[in-house]
Design a protein around this motif. Structure first.
Motif, short mmCIF file in Angstrom:
data_model
loop_
_atom_site.label_atom_id
_atom_site.label_comp_id
_atom_site.label_asym_id
_atom_site.label_seq_id
_atom_site.Cartn_x
_atom_site.Cartn_y
_atom_site.Cartn_z
N THR A 174 -6.10 -3.53 3.53
CA THR A 174 -6.53 -2.12 3.48
C THR A 174 -6.51 -1.61 2.04
OG1 THR A 174 -5.38 -1.89 5.57
CG2 THR A 174 -6.12 0.12 4.53
N ALA A 224 0.41 0.61 4.59
CA ALA A 224 -0.97 0.12 4.62
C ALA A 224 -0.93 -1.40 4.38
CB ALA A 224 -1.79 0.79 3.53
N SER A 225 -1.72 -2.14 5.14
CA SER A 225 -1.69 -3.59 4.96
C SER A 225 -2.40 -3.93 3.65
CB SER A 225 -2.38 -4.28 6.12
OG SER A 225 -3.72 -3.89 6.17
N ASN A 226 -2.12 -5.12 3.14
CA ASN A 226 -2.69 -5.52 1.86
C ASN A 226 -4.21 -5.45 1.84
OD1 ASN A 226 -0.21 -5.93 0.89
ND2 ASN A 226 -0.31 -8.16 0.83
#
Lengths: 299, 229
Positions: free
Chosen positions: A217, A213-215
Motif C-alpha cells: 500500500t 498500512a501494508s508495504n
C-alpha cells in the motif's frame, strides 16, 4: 473490492504527486520523450532492416558447379557432404540438361545458342543450388563447399548485398547501445523524481506505517507515479512514430533507394511500434520508481 | 488475561548502548499502566519494543498472542493494526482536516468509505472534538491536536493504546484534558493503555498501575502506584 479500492487510492495519490512536483515531473517526462523518440526510430529502423535482410536471405543462393567428369556416385558424395554443413538450410540439384531447359525458357538468345550443342558437348554443368541459414556466414560456407572433391566452381552473391547486410547490422548494434545509454539516463532521472516525492511525503509514510498500512500500500502510489511519467512520456513519441513513418513511407513510395529495400507496410506496423514504445515507456517508469522505492523507502 | 507478556528481554542498540536489561513483566487486558523513569531509563525503548519499531536483542515480547520479536518486517503491519500509538509531537498531517487525519488511518488499510465515516465520527466524539471535524490541525490548541492524534489511534478499535509522553508538550490543564480522554477510552472501550511519562503530577493523581524503570532495569511494578523517586 478492497484491492480495487486501494488501487484507486494509489492512482489518486500518484496523479496528485505528479501535479505537486510538476517541474520535476516535466523534466522526467521530457527525458522519457527524447529517449522514446530515439527508441522509436531504432525500432522502426531495426524492424525494416530485419524485414529486408530476410527478403535478401530468401534470395541468396550458393550455386555449386560439379566437374564434368564426375560420376553419379561422385555427385551423391558431394550431396552428402553439402548436407553435413551446418549452415546449409536446403538445396536442390539440377542436371545440366535441366539447367539448359531452364535457360532456354528464360531467353530466346540462350535457346538458339544452347541448341547448337548436343547434350554431350554442352558447356553447362550439373549444379547444386544451396540456401543457407545465416547469410553472414555465406562466405565460409561457400569456401567449405568449394573444398569438396569434384566441385569445380562455387558462386554466391558476393559484393554489394554482402556489404549492405554487414553495414546495417553494425548500425543496428550502435543504435542498441545509444538506446540502452538513454534508457539508463532516464531511469536515473525517474529515480530522482520519485526520491523527491518520497522525501516530500516522509511524514505521511511514517504515519501510514504506524497505522498498519501494508508495504505494498505504501509502495504502490510511487510505482504508479513512475508508470504515469512513462505513459505521459510516450505520447509524443507515439505521435512521432505514427505520422513520421506514414510520411516517410509515402515520400519514398515504399522503397528505399532501390527495389531491393522494401519498407514494411505502415499498417499494422505503426500500431505495433507505438505499442512497443508505450510499453517501454511504462516499463522504464516502473523500473525507475521501483528502484527509488527500494533505495529510499526503508521498509 | 494477559495482553502483553515480556520475557527475559534485553535490548542493546548497534552503538553498544544497552537500553533494557532482562525485563520480565505481564500486563493484563484492560489495564491502564504508566511507565515512568528518568531520561535514558528505557521507557521509550520499552514502548518501541511493543510496537515493533525496535526488535529485542534477547527474549520474547508477546502482544495479543503475537510474538513481536519474531515478526518479519513485511508482517509488522498486522501488529500495527491491532494497536494505536500516540506521540509527544502528535504527528498529524497539516494539509488534512481533523476528519481527514483520523480517516487517513482507515483509508490506509483499505476500509470502506461509509464505515470510515461512522468510525471517525465516533472516535472524534469520544475525544470530544465532534464540533471541530472541518478544522485544520494548525488552528487547534496543543491539547486538541493531541486528542485528534488519540482519535486516530483508537479509530480502528485497537486492543492496545501506546502513548509515548503524550503530555510532554502540553501545559498542566491541557495535560489533564488529555488524561481524562485516555481514562474514558480505557473505561468505555476497554482499551489497554500503556503510557510512558515523566509527569509526576499526572501519575500521582491518576492512581494507576506504575512500572518504574531505571537505567534499563525494572525497579517496581505497582498497582495504584505513585511517582516515587
Amino acid at each position: 473490492m478492497k484491492p480495487i479500492r486501494m488501487l484507486g487510492r494509489s492512482i489518486r495519490d500518484a496523479v496528485k504527486s505528479v501535479i505537486r512536483n510538476f517541474s520535476l515531473s516535466l523534466a522526467s517526462i521530457s527525458c522519457i520523450t527524447i529517449t522514446l523518440i530515439i527508441v522509436a526510430i531504432a525500432i522502426v529502423a531495426s524492424f525494416n532492416v530485419q524485414n529486408f535482410t530476410k527478403a535478401i536471405e530468401k534470395d541468396m543462393t550458393i550455386v555449386v558447379f560439379i566437374d564434368n567428369e564426375a560420376t553419379e556416385e561422385d555427385v551423391e558424395e558431394v550431396e552428402n557432404k553439402i548436407k553435413k554443413i551446418s549452415n546449409v538450410e536446403s538445396y536442390t540439384y539440377q542436371t545440366k540438361k535441366e539447367v539448359k531447359e531452364q535457360m532456354q525458357q528464360e531467353s530466346e538468345v540462350f535457346k538458339t545458342v544452347l541448341d547448337t550443342w548436343s547434350d554431350e558437348e554442352s558447356p553447362l554443368k550439373d549444379t547444386f543450388q544451396v540456401k543457407v541459414k545465416n547469410v553472414e556466414k555465406i562466405k565460409s560456407t561457400a569456401l567449405k563447399i568449394e573444398s569438396i572433391d569434384k566441385v569445380s566452381v562455387v558462386r554466391y552473391g558476393e559484393g554489394m548485398v554482402d556489404k549492405m547486410v554487414k553495414a546495417f547490422s553494425s548500425i543496428e548494434k550502435i543504435t542498441y547501445i545509444v538506446v540502452i545509454a538513454l534508457v539508463l539516463v532516464t531511469v536515473f532521472l525517474i529515480v530522482n523524481t520519485i526520491k523527491l516525492t518520497i522525501s516530500a511525503r516522509s511524514r505521511e509514510i511514517g504515519i501510514m506505517r504506524l497505522v498498519g498500512a501494508s508495504n505494498i500500500t505504501i509502495k504502490l502510489p510511487f510505482i504508479i507515479e513512475g508508470m504515469i511519467l512513462g505513459l505521459f512520456g510516450s505520447i509524443v513519441p507515439v505521435i512521432f512514430t505514427t505520422y513520421g513513418y506514414l510520411a516517410f513511407y509515402k515520400h519514398f513510395d515504399g522503397y528505399l533507394y532501390s527495389r531491393l529495400i522494401e519498407l514494411i507496410l505502415p499498417e499494422p506496423f505503426i500500431y505495433q511500434a507505438s505499442l512497443i514504445v508505450i510499453v517501454i515507456g511504462i516499463l522504464v517508469g516502473m523500473i525507475g520508481s521501483a528502484s527509488a522505492v527500494r533505495k529510499y523507502l526503508k521498509i | 488475561m494477559d495482553l502483553i507478556r515480556v520475557k527475559n528481554v534485553e535490548k542493546r542498540y548497534k552503538n553498544g548502548v544497552t537500553a533494557i536489561y532482562d525485563l520480565n513483566l505481564a500486563i493484563e487486558k484492560g489495564s491502564f499502566v504508566f511507565v515512568i523513569g528518568g531520561s535514558g531509563s528505557g521507557k521509550s525503548t520499552f514502548i518501541k519494543l511493543l510496537y515493533r519499531e525496535e526488535k529485542p536483542t534477547k527474549g520474547q515480547v508477546i502482544v495479543g498472542g503475537l510474538d513481536v520479536a519474531k515478526l518479519k518486517n513485511k508482517k509488522v503491519y498486522k501488529l500495527r493494526r491491532k494497536l494505536g500509538i500516540v506521540f509527544q509531537d502528535y504527528r498529524l498531517l497539516p494539509k488534512l482536516t481533523v476528519y481527514e487525519n483520523v480517516a487517513f488511518a482507515l483509508e490506509c488499510i483499505g476500509e470502506k468509505k461509509d464505515i470510515i465515516r461512522i468510525k471517525v465520527l465516533k472516535a472524534l466524539e469520544d475525544v470530544g472534538l465532534k464540533n471541530k471535524v472541518h478544522e485544520y490541525p494548525d488552528h487547534l490548541s496543543g491539547g486538541e491536536q493531541q486528542r485528534v492524534a488519540i482519535a486516530r489511534a483508537i479509530v480502528n478499535d485497537p486492543k492496545l493504546l501506546l502513548c509515548d509522553e503524550p503530555t510532554g508538550n502540553l501545559d498542566p490543564d491541557m495535560s489533564m484534558e488529555v488524561m481524562k480522554v485516555l481514562e474514558d477510552i480505557n473505561k468505555t472501550r476497554g482499551t489497554t493503555i500503556i503510557m510512558a511519562t515523566h509527569d509526576k503530577e499526572i501519575v500521582n493523581k491518576m492512581k494507576k498501575q506504575v512500572i518504574t524503570l531505571k537505567d534499563g532495569h525494572l525497579v517496581k511494578f505497582k498497582q495504584k502506584g505513585t511517582y516515587a523517586e
